[in-house]
Design a protein around this motif. Structure first.
Motif, PDB file in Angstrom:
ATOM      1  N   PRO A   1      11.814 -53.293  42.057  1.00 31.34           N
ATOM      2  CA  PRO A   1      12.626 -54.439  42.486  1.00 31.34           C
ATOM      3  C   PRO A   1      13.807 -54.636  41.554  1.00 31.34           C
ATOM      4  CG  PRO A   1      10.286 -55.004  42.340  1.00 31.34           C
ATOM      5  CD  PRO A   1      10.473 -53.703  41.626  1.00 31.34           C
ATOM      6  N   PRO A   2      14.821 -55.385  41.981  1.00 30.70           N
ATOM      7  CA  PRO A   2      15.965 -55.637  41.111  1.00 30.70           C
ATOM      8  C   PRO A   2      15.537 -56.272  39.796  1.00 30.70           C
ATOM      9  CG  PRO A   2      16.455 -56.322  43.353  1.00 30.70           C
ATOM     10  CD  PRO A   2      14.990 -56.001  43.312  1.00 30.70           C
ATOM     11  N   GLY A   3      15.966 -55.696  38.695  1.00 31.70           N
ATOM     12  CA  GLY A   3      15.673 -56.240  37.380  1.00 31.70           C
ATOM     13  C   GLY A   3      14.240 -56.061  36.907  1.00 31.70           C
ATOM     14  N   ARG A   4      13.442 -55.285  37.636  1.00 24.62           N
ATOM     15  CA  ARG A   4      12.039 -55.098  37.288  1.00 24.62           C
ATOM     16  C   ARG A   4      11.747 -53.619  37.024  1.00 24.62           C
ATOM     17  NH1 ARG A   4       8.768 -59.254  39.192  1.00 24.62           N
ATOM     18  NH2 ARG A   4       7.147 -58.187  37.979  1.00 24.62           N
ATOM     19  N   GLN A   5      10.585 -53.360  36.443  1.00 23.10           N
ATOM     20  CA  GLN A   5      10.173 -51.996  36.176  1.00 23.10           C
ATOM     21  C   GLN A   5       9.671 -51.324  37.442  1.00 23.10           C
ATOM     22  OE1 GLN A   5       7.010 -52.252  33.298  1.00 23.10           O
ATOM     23  NE2 GLN A   5       5.502 -52.944  34.785  1.00 23.10           N
ATOM     24  N   ARG A   6       9.575 -50.009  37.378  1.00 26.46           N
ATOM     25  CA  ARG A   6       9.049 -49.240  38.489  1.00 26.46           C
ATOM     26  C   ARG A   6       7.520 -49.228  38.437  1.00 26.46           C
ATOM     27  NH1 ARG A   6      11.506 -43.321  39.558  1.00 26.46           N
ATOM     28  NH2 ARG A   6      13.368 -44.645  39.363  1.00 26.46           N
ATOM     29  N   ASP A   7       6.884 -49.654  39.513  1.00 28.20           N
ATOM     30  CA  ASP A   7       5.438 -49.778  39.565  1.00 28.20           C
ATOM     31  C   ASP A   7       4.861 -48.996  40.736  1.00 28.20           C
ATOM     32  OD1 ASP A   7       5.652 -53.261  38.621  1.00 28.20           O
ATOM     33  OD2 ASP A   7       5.181 -51.538  37.355  1.00 28.20           O
ATOM     34  N   LEU A   8       3.618 -48.585  40.574  1.00 30.96           N
ATOM     35  CA  LEU A   8       2.915 -47.867  41.633  1.00 30.96           C
ATOM     36  C   LEU A   8       2.595 -48.809  42.784  1.00 30.96           C
ATOM     37  CD1 LEU A   8       1.427 -45.246  42.559  1.00 30.96           C
ATOM     38  CD2 LEU A   8      -0.627 -46.216  41.501  1.00 30.96           C
ATOM     39  N   VAL A   9       2.881 -48.372  43.989  1.00 33.97           N
ATOM     40  CA  VAL A   9       2.556 -49.108  45.199  1.00 33.97           C
ATOM     41  C   VAL A   9       1.300 -48.551  45.846  1.00 33.97           C
ATOM     42  CG1 VAL A   9       3.332 -49.757  47.512  1.00 33.97           C
ATOM     43  CG2 VAL A   9       4.960 -49.723  45.604  1.00 33.97           C
ATOM     44  N   ALA A  10       1.256 -47.245  46.032  1.00 32.54           N
ATOM     45  CA  ALA A  10       0.131 -46.606  46.695  1.00 32.54           C
ATOM     46  C   ALA A  10       0.036 -45.159  46.256  1.00 32.54           C
ATOM     47  CB  ALA A  10       0.273 -46.681  48.216  1.00 32.54           C
ATOM     48  N   TYR A  11      -1.175 -44.648  46.255  1.00 32.24           N
ATOM     49  CA  TYR A  11      -1.438 -43.281  45.830  1.00 32.24           C
ATOM     50  C   TYR A  11      -2.409 -42.639  46.800  1.00 32.24           C
ATOM     51  CZ  TYR A  11      -3.436 -39.409  43.134  1.00 32.24           C
ATOM     52  OH  TYR A  11      -3.889 -38.180  42.728  1.00 32.24           O
ATOM     53  N   ILE A  12      -2.221 -41.353  47.048  1.00 34.46           N
ATOM     54  CA  ILE A  12      -3.157 -40.609  47.873  1.00 34.46           C
ATOM     55  C   ILE A  12      -3.405 -39.254  47.226  1.00 34.46           C
ATOM     56  CG2 ILE A  12      -1.319 -39.738  49.399  1.00 34.46           C
ATOM     57  CD1 ILE A  12      -3.424 -39.925  51.695  1.00 34.46           C
ATOM     58  N   SER A  13      -4.659 -38.903  47.079  1.00 37.87           N
ATOM     59  CA  SER A  13      -5.028 -37.638  46.462  1.00 37.87           C
ATOM     60  C   SER A  13      -4.909 -36.501  47.471  1.00 37.87           C
ATOM     61  CB  SER A  13      -6.451 -37.717  45.918  1.00 37.87           C
ATOM     62  OG  SER A  13      -7.396 -37.707  46.978  1.00 37.87           O
ATOM     63  N   SER A  14      -5.077 -35.288  46.972  1.00 41.52           N
ATOM     64  CA  SER A  14      -5.034 -34.136  47.858  1.00 41.52           C
ATOM     65  C   SER A  14      -6.141 -34.178  48.901  1.00 41.52           C
ATOM     66  CB  SER A  14      -5.132 -32.838  47.052  1.00 41.52           C
ATOM     67  OG  SER A  14      -6.342 -32.780  46.320  1.00 41.52           O
ATOM     68  N   GLY A  15      -7.247 -34.836  48.571  1.00 39.04           N
ATOM     69  CA  GLY A  15      -8.360 -34.962  49.495  1.00 39.04           C
ATOM     70  C   GLY A  15      -8.303 -36.172  50.395  1.00 39.04           C
ATOM     71  N   GLY A  16      -7.285 -37.017  50.220  1.00 39.74           N
ATOM     72  CA  GLY A  16      -7.113 -38.158  51.091  1.00 39.74           C
ATOM     73  C   GLY A  16      -7.600 -39.485  50.548  1.00 39.74           C
ATOM     74  N   SER A  17      -8.127 -39.518  49.326  1.00 39.91           N
ATOM     75  CA  SER A  17      -8.518 -40.783  48.726  1.00 39.91           C
ATOM     76  C   SER A  17      -7.279 -41.603  48.396  1.00 39.91           C
ATOM     77  CB  SER A  17      -9.341 -40.555  47.461  1.00 39.91           C
ATOM     78  OG  SER A  17     -10.541 -39.866  47.762  1.00 39.91           O
ATOM     79  N   THR A  18      -7.357 -42.913  48.589  1.00 37.80           N
ATOM     80  CA  THR A  18      -6.188 -43.772  48.410  1.00 37.80           C
ATOM     81  C   THR A  18      -6.451 -44.890  47.424  1.00 37.80           C
ATOM     82  OG1 THR A  18      -6.823 -45.150  50.301  1.00 37.80           O
ATOM     83  CG2 THR A  18      -5.343 -43.297  50.728  1.00 37.80           C
ATOM     84  N   ASN A  19      -5.361 -45.396  46.866  1.00 40.92           N
ATOM     85  CA  ASN A  19      -5.398 -46.535  45.972  1.00 40.92           C
ATOM     86  C   ASN A  19      -4.123 -47.335  46.182  1.00 40.92           C
ATOM     87  OD1 ASN A  19      -6.476 -48.186  43.924  1.00 40.92           O
ATOM     88  ND2 ASN A  19      -5.305 -47.119  42.343  1.00 40.92           N
TER      89      ASN A  19
ATOM     90  N   MET B   1       0.029 -37.554  45.642  1.00 45.39           N
ATOM     91  CA  MET B   1       1.330 -38.071  46.032  1.00 45.39           C
ATOM     92  C   MET B   1       1.266 -39.589  45.981  1.00 45.39           C
ATOM     93  SD  MET B   1       2.335 -35.592  49.261  1.00 45.39           S
ATOM     94  CE  MET B   1       4.112 -35.722  48.988  1.00 45.39           C
ATOM     95  N   GLY B   2       2.383 -40.205  45.665  1.00 45.70           N
ATOM     96  CA  GLY B   2       2.388 -41.647  45.577  1.00 45.70           C
ATOM     97  C   GLY B   2       3.736 -42.251  45.910  1.00 45.70           C
ATOM     98  N   TRP B   3       3.709 -43.543  46.166  1.00 45.16           N
ATOM     99  CA  TRP B   3       4.905 -44.338  46.357  1.00 45.16           C
ATOM    100  C   TRP B   3       5.003 -45.363  45.245  1.00 45.16           C
ATOM    101  CZ3 TRP B   3       8.726 -43.391  49.750  1.00 45.16           C
ATOM    102  CH2 TRP B   3       8.451 -42.565  50.834  1.00 45.16           C
ATOM    103  N   TYR B   4       6.177 -45.462  44.658  1.00 41.38           N
ATOM    104  CA  TYR B   4       6.494 -46.455  43.644  1.00 41.38           C
ATOM    105  C   TYR B   4       7.648 -47.309  44.144  1.00 41.38           C
ATOM    106  CZ  TYR B   4       3.738 -43.715  40.284  1.00 41.38           C
ATOM    107  OH  TYR B   4       2.731 -43.055  39.623  1.00 41.38           O
ATOM    108  N   ARG B   5       7.802 -48.476  43.555  1.00 40.65           N
ATOM    109  CA  ARG B   5       8.958 -49.294  43.895  1.00 40.65           C
ATOM    110  C   ARG B   5       9.495 -49.987  42.657  1.00 40.65           C
ATOM    111  NH1 ARG B   5       6.143 -54.039  47.613  1.00 40.65           N
ATOM    112  NH2 ARG B   5       5.112 -55.205  45.918  1.00 40.65           N
TER     113      ARG B   5
END
Length: 120
Positions: A40-58, A34-38
């Motif tokens: 901004p106005p006039g910008r592309q959609r980029d990854l903010v944070a990611y978490i795996s099924s096991g709880g590892s994050t980026n 699962m992840g969160w993307y954002r």
């Protein structure tokens, strides 16, 4: 059918905090990453944070030390705790998840987006 619904966005002053939630519902066998993307106005959609099924994050470099992603598998929900918010964090935030609706078939799902506005 699978649906992701985000909540928790809003207007906040610089330095403040918000907590976003994204709950998955429908025909779910299991949820992988699962992840969160954002976007901004006039910008592309980029990854903010990611978490795996096991709880590892980026995290994106721009939010490291300020944002925390977590998940509650019993509730099929992912969270994004956002602290020390800056005006440049202003964006529409989207939840994303790879969801298996059988034990061997999966799809990539997106929420509808929630607006986060940080004022100075």
């Amino acid at each position: 059918q699978v649906q992701l619904v985000e909540s928790g966005g809003g207007l906040v002053q610089a330095g403040g905090s918000l907590r976003l939630s994204c709950a998955a519902s429908g025909s779910i066998f299991k949820i992988n990453g699962m992840g969160w993307y954002r976007q901004p106005p006039g910008r592309q959609r980029d990854l903010v944070a990611y978490i795996s099924s096991g709880g590892s994050t980026n995290y994106a470099d721009s939010v490291k030390g300020r944002f925390t992603i977590s998940r509650d598998n019993a509730k099929n929900t992912v969270y994004l705790q956002m602290n020390s918010l800056k005006p440049e964090d202003t964006a529409v935030y989207y939840c994303n998840a790879e969801i298996y609706y059988t034990d061997y078939r999966s799809g990539d799902y997106w929420g509808q987006g929630t607006q986060v506005t940080v004022s100075s």
